[in-house]
Motif scaffolding. Structure first.
Motif, mmCIF file in Angstrom:
data_model
loop_
_atom_site.group_PDB
_atom_site.id
_atom_site.type_symbol
_atom_site.label_atom_id
_atom_site.label_comp_id
_atom_site.label_asym_id
_atom_site.label_seq_id
_atom_site.Cartn_x
_atom_site.Cartn_y
_atom_site.Cartn_z
ATOM 1 N N ARG A 42 23.720 38.447 64.378
ATOM 2 C CA ARG A 42 22.958 39.455 65.135
ATOM 3 C C ARG A 42 23.918 40.384 65.860
ATOM 4 O O ARG A 42 25.089 40.057 66.043
ATOM 5 N N VAL A 43 23.398 41.529 66.302
ATOM 6 C CA VAL A 43 24.207 42.375 67.172
ATOM 7 C C VAL A 43 24.563 41.550 68.399
ATOM 8 O O VAL A 43 23.708 40.903 69.003
ATOM 9 N N PHE A 44 25.834 41.550 68.737
ATOM 10 C CA PHE A 44 26.353 40.698 69.801
ATOM 11 C C PHE A 44 26.517 41.451 71.116
ATOM 12 O O PHE A 44 26.165 40.969 72.173
ATOM 13 N N LEU A 45 27.056 42.660 71.043
ATOM 14 C CA LEU A 45 27.334 43.428 72.250
ATOM 15 C C LEU A 45 26.799 44.847 72.088
ATOM 16 O O LEU A 45 26.670 45.352 70.971
ATOM 17 N N PHE A 46 26.513 45.476 73.211
ATOM 18 C CA PHE A 46 25.910 46.802 73.234
ATOM 19 C C PHE A 46 26.817 47.721 74.037
ATOM 20 O O PHE A 46 26.994 47.526 75.236
ATOM 21 N N LEU A 47 27.400 48.701 73.358
ATOM 22 C CA LEU A 47 28.300 49.642 74.005
ATOM 23 C C LEU A 47 27.529 50.922 74.292
ATOM 24 O O LEU A 47 27.214 51.695 73.386
ATOM 25 N N ASP A 80 33.342 44.948 64.834
ATOM 26 C CA ASP A 80 34.663 44.910 65.458
ATOM 27 C C ASP A 80 35.668 44.411 64.419
ATOM 28 O O ASP A 80 35.322 44.216 63.248
ATOM 29 N N LEU A 81 36.899 44.191 64.810
ATOM 30 C CA LEU A 81 37.931 43.841 63.845
ATOM 31 C C LEU A 81 37.683 42.527 63.150
ATOM 32 O O LEU A 81 38.235 42.267 62.077
ATOM 33 N N TYR A 82 36.834 41.660 63.700
ATOM 34 C CA TYR A 82 36.562 40.364 63.085
ATOM 35 C C TYR A 82 35.204 40.307 62.409
ATOM 36 O O TYR A 82 34.891 39.331 61.747
ATOM 37 N N GLY A 83 34.371 41.315 62.607
ATOM 38 C CA GLY A 83 33.062 41.338 61.976
ATOM 39 C C GLY A 83 31.890 41.148 62.914
ATOM 40 O O GLY A 83 30.742 41.199 62.478
ATOM 41 N N ASN A 84 32.141 40.904 64.210
ATOM 42 C CA ASN A 84 31.030 40.839 65.160
ATOM 43 C C ASN A 84 30.326 42.187 65.174
ATOM 44 O O ASN A 84 30.970 43.234 65.108
ATOM 45 N N LEU A 85 29.008 42.156 65.283
ATOM 46 C CA LEU A 85 28.229 43.384 65.273
ATOM 47 C C LEU A 85 27.990 43.902 66.683
ATOM 48 O O LEU A 85 27.694 43.127 67.597
ATOM 49 N N TRP A 86 28.105 45.201 66.824
ATOM 50 C CA TRP A 86 27.901 45.913 68.085
ATOM 51 C C TRP A 86 26.910 47.045 67.876
ATOM 52 O O TRP A 86 26.894 47.662 66.811
ATOM 53 N N ASP A 87 26.133 47.357 68.885
ATOM 54 C CA ASP A 87 25.376 48.605 68.925
ATOM 55 C C ASP A 87 26.192 49.627 69.703
ATOM 56 O O ASP A 87 26.696 49.319 70.790
ATOM 57 N N ILE A 130 34.914 32.933 65.007
ATOM 58 C CA ILE A 130 35.501 34.272 65.053
ATOM 59 C C ILE A 130 34.731 35.167 64.093
ATOM 60 O O ILE A 130 34.570 34.844 62.919
ATOM 61 N N GLY A 131 34.224 36.267 64.607
ATOM 62 C CA GLY A 131 33.487 37.219 63.794
ATOM 63 C C GLY A 131 32.016 36.898 63.626
ATOM 64 O O GLY A 131 31.281 37.670 63.016
ATOM 65 N N ASP A 132 31.580 35.775 64.157
ATOM 66 C CA ASP A 132 30.174 35.386 64.015
ATOM 67 C C ASP A 132 29.677 34.756 65.313
ATOM 68 O O ASP A 132 29.016 33.729 65.304
ATOM 69 N N GLN A 133 30.012 35.383 66.406
ATOM 70 C CA GLN A 133 29.693 34.807 67.709
ATOM 71 C C GLN A 133 28.213 34.842 68.047
ATOM 72 O O GLN A 133 27.782 34.158 68.950
ATOM 73 N N ALA A 134 27.441 35.629 67.305
ATOM 74 C CA ALA A 134 26.002 35.711 67.590
ATOM 75 C C ALA A 134 25.176 35.400 66.348
ATOM 76 O O ALA A 134 24.042 35.846 66.234
ATOM 77 N N PHE A 164 30.761 51.218 60.228
ATOM 78 C CA PHE A 164 29.369 51.179 60.665
ATOM 79 C C PHE A 164 28.538 50.521 59.575
ATOM 80 O O PHE A 164 28.651 50.882 58.397
ATOM 81 N N THR A 165 27.723 49.557 59.971
ATOM 82 C CA THR A 165 26.877 48.853 59.006
ATOM 83 C C THR A 165 25.455 49.390 59.000
ATOM 84 O O THR A 165 24.704 49.116 58.076
ATOM 85 N N ARG A 166 25.089 50.110 60.036
ATOM 86 C CA ARG A 166 23.800 50.804 60.086
ATOM 87 C C ARG A 166 24.069 52.203 60.615
ATOM 88 O O ARG A 166 24.684 52.367 61.664
ATOM 89 N N GLU A 167 23.606 53.167 59.867
ATOM 90 C CA GLU A 167 23.818 54.569 60.226
ATOM 91 C C GLU A 167 23.034 54.921 61.492
ATOM 92 O O GLU A 167 22.082 54.228 61.855
ATOM 93 N N PRO A 168 23.425 56.000 62.151
ATOM 94 C CA PRO A 168 22.712 56.410 63.361
ATOM 95 C C PRO A 168 21.227 56.632 63.098
ATOM 96 O O PRO A 168 20.845 57.137 62.047
#
Length: 134
Positions: free
Chosen positions: A77-82, A118-125, A70-74, A101-105
């Motif tokens: 790394r960035v796991f999902l791209f929105l 996300d709420l568990y720490g998985n990273l998204w773009d 949970i929170g480290d599925q990848a 946001f962990t990386r600014e635009p």
């Protein structure tokens, strides 16, 4: 042959907390939430608003092994791209709703992108492609 990704399973700690995050904070649609008696679990599917077909299956961890992901599925790394049609609109809404946001635009050769948790720490773009990609 006509194939596509229908669902991507994401391991969550709690169905209701995950639904609240994806629906209330990210603005996703709750597609289905039904009880599966034979497996004593829920089938919970959410998806972003829009024409895309892919959705997330929110799968509650059922073992300590699953909980460890949970929170480290990848693996960090960035796991999902929105993908969005208006980066700055969504970025502002997410900031207002407390999304971290962990990386600014940044402007890249392919578009505008920022990384959030996300709420568990998985990273998204969060990304708006400007070069014709999808």
């Amino acid at each position: 042959m006509n194939q596509n990704i229908a669902h991507i399973a994401i391991v969550v700690r709690d169905y209701d907390d995950a639904i609240d995050f994806y629906v209330s904070k990210l603005g996703f649609i709750l597609v289905e939430d039904s009880y599966q008696a034979e497996q004593d679990k829920r089938w919970v599917v959410v998806k972003p608003k829009g024409d895309g077909a892919a959705s997330l299956l929110l799968a509650r961890a059922s073992s300590s092994h699953q909980e460890s992901y949970i929170g480290d599925q990848a693996g960090g790394r960035v796991f999902l791209f929105l993908q969005t049609d208006d980066f700055w609109r969504d970025y502002a809404v997410y900031l207002e709703k407390g999304i971290e946001f962990t990386r600014e635009p940044k402007q890249a050769d392919y578009g505008i992108v920022a990384v959030f948790k996300d709420l568990y720490g998985n990273l998204w773009d969060l990304v708006q492609f400007t070069d014709g990609r999808s």
